[in-house]
Design an enzyme around this catalytic site. Structure first.
Site, PDB file in Angstrom:
ATOM      1  N   GLU A  40       0.735  -1.037   0.154  1.00 13.67           N
ATOM      2  CA  GLU A  40      -0.008  -0.068  -0.071  1.00 13.67           C
ATOM      3  C   GLU A  40       0.711   1.340  -0.196  1.00 13.67           C
ATOM      4  OE1 GLU A  40      -3.948   1.466   2.407  1.00 13.67           O
ATOM      5  OE2 GLU A  40      -2.230   0.217   3.392  1.00 13.67           O
ATOM      6  N   LYS A 113     -10.087   0.316  -2.227  1.00 15.39           N
ATOM      7  CA  LYS A 113     -10.131   0.164  -0.707  1.00 15.39           C
ATOM      8  C   LYS A 113     -11.551   0.531  -0.180  1.00 15.39           C
ATOM      9  CE  LYS A 113      -7.495   0.425   3.541  1.00 15.39           C
ATOM     10  NZ  LYS A 113      -6.428   1.446   4.126  1.00 15.39           N
ATOM     11  N   CYS A 158      -5.048  -3.779   3.280  1.00 17.94           N
ATOM     12  CA  CYS A 158      -4.445  -3.219   4.408  1.00 17.94           C
ATOM     13  C   CYS A 158      -5.891  -3.612   5.768  1.00 17.94           C
ATOM     14  CB  CYS A 158      -4.258  -1.900   4.468  1.00 17.94           C
ATOM     15  SG  CYS A 158      -3.378  -1.424   5.963  1.00 17.94           S
TER      16      CYS A 158
END
Length: 271
Positions: A40, A113, A158
């Site tokens: 990321e 995301k 993440c």
């Protein structure tokens, strides 16, 4: 099929981060990896959260996307660009997007995301929603390896790791491999990173490939690292603590079938 998680300690300048990433790419290619995953924010870990707004690119254009496409094409590999900031309809926010490029340098998938990180803990304060507009849809793509085997791959980023329903959606879509480019904080990573990765592998009977930021960054932030590959039984096949590194493992379709056949938990789902 060999895969590689490229662990980095990204700074604030994209060109310097490209220079850090290139020898990692070359090392992975020399080792025979066909799928390479960057962490990321691989191209920039800004001094401030708002720095990503200035670096945001239009979808399909910009120096970060060009570098990813050119690198995939030059080395003839599948390359997942960790994440980068892409412009959206909200002027004060961006998408935190993971882009997938095939060996011809064509973008074949994009995942925005979905889950946005918040942490309110003493001196550590994070609220990604201030600068990021969340995505809404799970995304998968199909990779054909050099041996002609086909792998369905589920994308995540993440903080998504804490939400098993996303990975269950990937499992329901038939995913064999789950990708988790990340920049876990040192605090949260030390407590939960490995446990969560292995749990996602076990409960979905899939390989998990997690490429992380890992070290002390130019902006003062410390990330956990511990990039790893876990197999469908939850065993850690390869792992790296901190610092720039290449974490390589071989995915075995026969092992995947064995685990799913011996303990057919995915077929036993009721809810």
């Amino acid at each position: 099929m060999k895969v590689a998680a490229l662990q980095m300690v990204s700074g604030i300048a994209p060109e310097a981060n490209f220079a850090q990433a290139r020898p990692l790419v070359e090392q992975a290619v020399r080792a025979g990896a066909e799928l390479l995953v960057l962490p990321e924010y691989f191209a920039a870990m800004g001094l401030r959260d708002t720095d990503k707004l200035a670096l945001a690119e239009a979808p399909g254009a910009g120096p970060i996307q060009r570098w990813l496409a050119q690198t995939a094409r030059e080395y003839g590999v599948w390359l997942v660009g960790g994440t980068l900031a892409l412009r959206c309809s909200e002027p004060a926010r961006v998408r935190n997007s993971s882009l997938v490029f095939d060996p011809q340098g064509r973008q074949v998938a994009r995942y925005d995301k979905i889950h946005l990180f918040v942490l309110d803990r003493a001196a550590e304060q994070f609220d990604e929603a201030r600068t990021i507009a969340r995505g809404s849809e799970p995304v998968q793509f199909v990779l054909t390896a050099r041996d002609a085997s086909r792998w369905r791959v589920g994308l995540s980023v993440c903080y998504d790791l804490r939400f098993p329903e996303l990975y269950r959606a990937h499992a329901a879509a038939g995913c064999d491999l789950l990708l988790v480019p990340s920049a876990f904080t040192w605090t949260t990573g030390r407590a939960h990173w490995e446990l969560l990765l292995r749990a996602r592998a076990i409960e979905n009977q899939a390989y998990v490939l997690a490429a992380a930021q890992g070290g002390q960054h130019e902006n003062g932030r410390r990330t956990w690292g511990q990039s790893m590959v876990a197999d469908p039984w939850g065993e850690v096949l390869a792992q790296q603590a901190e610092g720039p590194a290449v974490v390589i493992a071989e995915l075995d379709a026969a092992r995947l079938a064995q685990v799913r056949g011996q303990l057919p938990a995915l077929r036993h789902r009721v809810l």
